[in-house]
Design a protein around this motif. Structure first.
Motif, mmCIF file in Angstrom:
data_model
loop_
_atom_site.group_PDB
_atom_site.id
_atom_site.type_symbol
_atom_site.label_atom_id
_atom_site.label_comp_id
_atom_site.label_asym_id
_atom_site.label_seq_id
_atom_site.Cartn_x
_atom_site.Cartn_y
_atom_site.Cartn_z
ATOM 1 N N VAL A 1 0.860 -1.182 0.000
ATOM 2 C CA VAL A 1 0.000 0.000 0.000
ATOM 3 C C VAL A 1 0.899 1.236 0.000
ATOM 4 C CG1 VAL A 1 -1.954 1.171 1.100
ATOM 5 C CG2 VAL A 1 -1.685 -1.300 1.374
ATOM 6 N N PRO A 2 1.476 1.568 -1.155
ATOM 7 C CA PRO A 2 2.399 2.709 -1.198
ATOM 8 C C PRO A 2 1.735 4.024 -0.822
ATOM 9 C CG PRO A 2 1.961 1.861 -3.415
ATOM 10 C CD PRO A 2 1.331 0.912 -2.436
ATOM 11 N N GLU A 3 0.417 4.131 -1.025
ATOM 12 C CA GLU A 3 -0.287 5.363 -0.662
ATOM 13 C C GLU A 3 -0.262 5.620 0.844
ATOM 14 O OE1 GLU A 3 -2.239 3.408 -4.225
ATOM 15 O OE2 GLU A 3 -1.666 2.748 -2.220
ATOM 16 N N THR B 1 -11.323 1.557 3.528
ATOM 17 C CA THR B 1 -10.782 2.654 4.321
ATOM 18 C C THR B 1 -10.503 2.131 5.718
ATOM 19 O OG1 THR B 1 -12.066 4.255 3.056
ATOM 20 C CG2 THR B 1 -11.206 4.985 5.182
ATOM 21 N N LEU B 2 -9.254 2.258 6.155
ATOM 22 C CA LEU B 2 -8.847 1.751 7.470
ATOM 23 C C LEU B 2 -8.964 2.871 8.496
ATOM 24 C CD1 LEU B 2 -5.765 -0.268 6.226
ATOM 25 C CD2 LEU B 2 -8.089 -1.092 6.637
ATOM 26 N N PRO C 1 -10.855 -1.839 8.997
ATOM 27 C CA PRO C 1 -11.897 -0.995 8.398
ATOM 28 C C PRO C 1 -13.003 -0.706 9.395
ATOM 29 C CG PRO C 1 -12.171 -3.252 7.691
ATOM 30 C CD PRO C 1 -10.912 -3.214 8.519
ATOM 31 N N ALA C 2 -13.621 0.454 9.260
ATOM 32 C CA ALA C 2 -14.787 0.769 10.089
ATOM 33 C C ALA C 2 -15.905 -0.211 9.764
ATOM 34 C CB ALA C 2 -15.223 2.203 9.847
ATOM 35 N N ASP C 3 -16.033 -0.578 8.490
ATOM 36 C CA ASP C 3 -17.031 -1.536 8.040
ATOM 37 C C ASP C 3 -16.269 -2.698 7.372
ATOM 38 O OD1 ASP C 3 -19.038 -3.043 6.907
ATOM 39 O OD2 ASP C 3 -19.876 -1.388 5.728
ATOM 40 N N PRO C 4 -16.326 -3.902 7.921
ATOM 41 C CA PRO C 4 -15.545 -4.998 7.358
ATOM 42 C C PRO C 4 -16.051 -5.520 6.014
ATOM 43 C CG PRO C 4 -16.857 -5.770 9.199
ATOM 44 C CD PRO C 4 -17.035 -4.290 9.126
ATOM 45 N N ALA C 5 -17.230 -5.096 5.568
ATOM 46 C CA ALA C 5 -17.754 -5.554 4.273
ATOM 47 C C ALA C 5 -17.096 -4.755 3.142
ATOM 48 C CB ALA C 5 -19.264 -5.363 4.221
#
Length: 95
Positions: A13-15, A71-72, A87-91
């Motif tokens: 994840v270079p970003e 989004t982590l 993630p806030a939402d694992p889906a």
């Protein structure tokens, strides 16, 4: 004695490097070895050599997965040595 060569299955994840680079420099000995910012999928993964057949099998599985955004936003610790992000939402969301 165990093999000192270890492998891990990671997603680069270079970003993330601008956000985590300084922390990785302080906390992650693998950063100094050139391991980029990443998400660890599985560690330890497979014997260090030969790993080519295993990687082809992993690639065949991944070729069947549709890309998704993530989004982590959640953090936690494994013991006091490994910071994890979740993630806030694992889906998965559609791209």
């Amino acid at each position: 004695m165990s093999d000192p060569l270890r492998t891990a299955l990671v997603v680069e994840v270079p970003e993330a490097e601008p956000a985590v680079g300084a922390l990785r420099g302080d906390l992650d000995p693998f950063a100094a070895l050139g391991v980029p910012a990443h998400l660890t999928v599985l560690s330890p993964f497979a014997p260090a050599a030969p790993v080519d057949t295993v990687l082809r099998s992993v690639q065949a599985v991944l070729d069947q997965v549709t890309a998704f955004d993530c989004t982590l936003l959640v953090t936690g610790w494994f013991d006091d040595r490994v910071l994890w992000l979740g993630p806030a939402d694992p889906a998965p969301s559609s791209t």
